[in-house]
Design a protein around this motif. Sequence first.
Motif, PDB file in Angstrom:
ATOM      1  N   GLY A 119       0.776  -1.238   0.000  1.00 22.54           N
ATOM      2  CA  GLY A 119       0.000   0.000   0.000  1.00 22.54           C
ATOM      3  C   GLY A 119       0.799   1.274   0.000  1.00 22.54           C
ATOM      4  O   GLY A 119       0.224   2.360  -0.090  1.00 22.54           O
ATOM      5  N   SER A 167      -3.667  10.959   1.345  1.00 23.81           N
ATOM      6  CA  SER A 167      -3.926   9.796   2.196  1.00 23.81           C
ATOM      7  C   SER A 167      -3.367   8.529   1.571  1.00 23.81           C
ATOM      8  O   SER A 167      -3.290   8.410   0.343  1.00 23.81           O
ATOM      9  CB  SER A 167      -5.435   9.624   2.409  1.00 23.81           C
ATOM     10  OG  SER A 167      -5.996  10.748   3.050  1.00 23.81           O
ATOM     11  N   ARG A 188      -3.331   4.095   2.565  1.00 24.80           N
ATOM     12  CA  ARG A 188      -3.710   3.015   3.468  1.00 24.80           C
ATOM     13  C   ARG A 188      -2.730   1.865   3.307  1.00 24.80           C
ATOM     14  O   ARG A 188      -2.603   1.309   2.213  1.00 24.80           O
ATOM     15  CB  ARG A 188      -5.115   2.523   3.172  1.00 24.80           C
ATOM     16  CG  ARG A 188      -5.639   1.511   4.205  1.00 24.80           C
ATOM     17  CD  ARG A 188      -6.864   0.815   3.705  1.00 24.80           C
ATOM     18  NE  ARG A 188      -7.614   0.164   4.771  1.00 24.80           N
ATOM     19  CZ  ARG A 188      -8.466  -0.833   4.551  1.00 24.80           C
ATOM     20  NH1 ARG A 188      -8.671  -1.282   3.331  1.00 24.80           N
ATOM     21  NH2 ARG A 188      -9.119  -1.379   5.581  1.00 24.80           N
ATOM     22  N   SER A 233      -1.452  -1.970   4.386  1.00 24.94           N
ATOM     23  CA  SER A 233      -1.945  -3.252   4.873  1.00 24.94           C
ATOM     24  C   SER A 233      -0.765  -4.126   5.262  1.00 24.94           C
ATOM     25  O   SER A 233       0.322  -3.996   4.705  1.00 24.94           O
ATOM     26  CB  SER A 233      -2.768  -3.953   3.790  1.00 24.94           C
ATOM     27  OG  SER A 233      -3.892  -3.186   3.426  1.00 24.94           O
ATOM     28  N   TRP A 274       3.003  -0.757  14.060  1.00 22.97           N
ATOM     29  CA  TRP A 274       3.606  -0.124  12.889  1.00 22.97           C
ATOM     30  C   TRP A 274       4.755   0.756  13.377  1.00 22.97           C
ATOM     31  O   TRP A 274       4.606   1.506  14.361  1.00 22.97           O
ATOM     32  CB  TRP A 274       2.603   0.742  12.132  1.00 22.97           C
ATOM     33  CG  TRP A 274       1.567  -0.014  11.378  1.00 22.97           C
ATOM     34  CD1 TRP A 274       0.296  -0.300  11.780  1.00 22.97           C
ATOM     35  CD2 TRP A 274       1.708  -0.581  10.072  1.00 22.97           C
ATOM     36  NE1 TRP A 274      -0.360  -1.010  10.814  1.00 22.97           N
ATOM     37  CE2 TRP A 274       0.483  -1.197   9.751  1.00 22.97           C
ATOM     38  CE3 TRP A 274       2.749  -0.627   9.136  1.00 22.97           C
ATOM     39  CZ2 TRP A 274       0.259  -1.848   8.536  1.00 22.97           C
ATOM     40  CZ3 TRP A 274       2.532  -1.274   7.936  1.00 22.97           C
ATOM     41  CH2 TRP A 274       1.295  -1.890   7.645  1.00 22.97           C
ATOM     42  N   PHE A 330      -3.480   9.418  11.797  1.00 24.29           N
ATOM     43  CA  PHE A 330      -3.350   8.012  11.435  1.00 24.29           C
ATOM     44  C   PHE A 330      -4.326   7.172  12.251  1.00 24.29           C
ATOM     45  O   PHE A 330      -4.624   7.497  13.409  1.00 24.29           O
ATOM     46  CB  PHE A 330      -1.936   7.508  11.718  1.00 24.29           C
ATOM     47  CG  PHE A 330      -0.861   8.068  10.816  1.00 24.29           C
ATOM     48  CD1 PHE A 330      -1.097   9.129   9.957  1.00 24.29           C
ATOM     49  CD2 PHE A 330       0.409   7.505  10.833  1.00 24.29           C
ATOM     50  CE1 PHE A 330      -0.102   9.638   9.132  1.00 24.29           C
ATOM     51  CE2 PHE A 330       1.414   7.990  10.018  1.00 24.29           C
ATOM     52  CZ  PHE A 330       1.160   9.060   9.182  1.00 24.29           C
ATOM     53  N   THR A 331      -4.789   6.084  11.648  1.00 23.15           N
ATOM     54  CA  THR A 331      -5.670   5.149  12.341  1.00 23.15           C
ATOM     55  C   THR A 331      -5.187   3.724  12.109  1.00 23.15           C
ATOM     56  O   THR A 331      -5.078   3.290  10.955  1.00 23.15           O
ATOM     57  CB  THR A 331      -7.114   5.285  11.855  1.00 23.15           C
ATOM     58  OG1 THR A 331      -7.569   6.631  12.051  1.00 23.15           O
ATOM     59  CG2 THR A 331      -8.032   4.340  12.618  1.00 23.15           C
ATOM     60  N   SER A 363      -5.851  -0.353  12.639  1.00 21.37           N
ATOM     61  CA  SER A 363      -6.953  -1.281  12.833  1.00 21.37           C
ATOM     62  C   SER A 363      -6.484  -2.676  12.456  1.00 21.37           C
ATOM     63  O   SER A 363      -5.410  -2.850  11.875  1.00 21.37           O
ATOM     64  CB  SER A 363      -8.173  -0.868  12.003  1.00 21.37           C
ATOM     65  OG  SER A 363      -7.871  -0.881  10.625  1.00 21.37           O
ATOM     66  N   TYR A 383      -4.048  -2.804   9.456  1.00 23.27           N
ATOM     67  CA  TYR A 383      -4.059  -1.674   8.540  1.00 23.27           C
ATOM     68  C   TYR A 383      -3.535  -0.424   9.235  1.00 23.27           C
ATOM     69  O   TYR A 383      -3.564  -0.312  10.454  1.00 23.27           O
ATOM     70  CB  TYR A 383      -5.492  -1.401   8.055  1.00 23.27           C
ATOM     71  CG  TYR A 383      -6.172  -2.593   7.455  1.00 23.27           C
ATOM     72  CD1 TYR A 383      -7.004  -3.395   8.223  1.00 23.27           C
ATOM     73  CD2 TYR A 383      -5.986  -2.935   6.115  1.00 23.27           C
ATOM     74  CE1 TYR A 383      -7.639  -4.502   7.688  1.00 23.27           C
ATOM     75  CE2 TYR A 383      -6.609  -4.037   5.562  1.00 23.27           C
ATOM     76  CZ  TYR A 383      -7.434  -4.817   6.351  1.00 23.27           C
ATOM     77  OH  TYR A 383      -8.052  -5.909   5.815  1.00 23.27           O
ATOM     78  N   LEU A 384      -3.068   0.497   8.407  1.00 18.83           N
ATOM     79  CA  LEU A 384      -2.718   1.819   8.903  1.00 18.83           C
ATOM     80  C   LEU A 384      -3.252   2.824   7.903  1.00 18.83           C
ATOM     81  O   LEU A 384      -2.733   2.931   6.787  1.00 18.83           O
ATOM     82  CB  LEU A 384      -1.209   1.985   9.081  1.00 18.83           C
ATOM     83  CG  LEU A 384      -0.793   3.303   9.734  1.00 18.83           C
ATOM     84  CD1 LEU A 384      -1.245   3.358  11.191  1.00 18.83           C
ATOM     85  CD2 LEU A 384       0.726   3.506   9.645  1.00 18.83           C
ATOM     86  N   GLU A 385      -4.302   3.523   8.290  1.00 23.79           N
ATOM     87  CA  GLU A 385      -4.879   4.578   7.468  1.00 23.79           C
ATOM     88  C   GLU A 385      -4.154   5.871   7.817  1.00 23.79           C
ATOM     89  O   GLU A 385      -4.141   6.305   8.965  1.00 23.79           O
ATOM     90  CB  GLU A 385      -6.371   4.717   7.764  1.00 23.79           C
ATOM     91  CG  GLU A 385      -7.096   5.705   6.896  1.00 23.79           C
ATOM     92  CD  GLU A 385      -7.353   5.175   5.494  1.00 23.79           C
ATOM     93  OE1 GLU A 385      -7.593   3.964   5.359  1.00 23.79           O
ATOM     94  OE2 GLU A 385      -7.311   5.974   4.546  1.00 23.79           O
ATOM     95  N   ASN A 406      -3.774   9.852   6.979  1.00 22.70           N
ATOM     96  CA  ASN A 406      -4.401  11.029   6.389  1.00 22.70           C
ATOM     97  C   ASN A 406      -3.598  12.292   6.698  1.00 22.70           C
ATOM     98  O   ASN A 406      -2.748  12.290   7.583  1.00 22.70           O
ATOM     99  CB  ASN A 406      -5.824  11.175   6.932  1.00 22.70           C
ATOM    100  CG  ASN A 406      -6.710  10.010   6.584  1.00 22.70           C
ATOM    101  OD1 ASN A 406      -6.742   9.544   5.450  1.00 22.70           O
ATOM    102  ND2 ASN A 406      -7.436   9.507   7.568  1.00 22.70           N
TER     103      ASN A 406
END
Length: 126
Positions: free
Chosen positions: A8, A17, A19, A21, A36, A68-69, A71, A80-82, A84
């Motif tokens: 990703g 942004s 994302r 994985s 992460w 960052f988010t 999940s 995951y690391l979103e 933004n």
Amino acid sequence: QVQLVESGGGLVQTGGSVRLSCAASGRTFSDFVMGWFRQAPGKERDFVAAISRSGGIIEYADSVKGRFTISRDNAKNTQYLEMNSLKPEDTARYYCAASYSRLGIVHLTKDRYDYWGQGTQVTVSS
């Protein structure tokens, strides 16, 4: 053994942004605390975010809070690391890490992690 494969990453403009994985295989994913980390050229590998086995406990580095988010989906063996509102200072190689634990905790330091992926590069252009 646990195998971790990140994906990703890429080139993104400031404010954009991405994302990331991290697909895990080899052992029961839900037995592992996940994290992460990131490493810029010439710098140490720094903590970014971590998530407990169930996802109920999450911690972030101050530099990424609110942007960052992290999940995880235990059914898909993936975290995951979103990311933004990206900034040029977010440019780094991002690594997925796993730590076996019987407890509902998170780890914030790299020495607590047993397994690492190869990393994926994120470059933020100004």
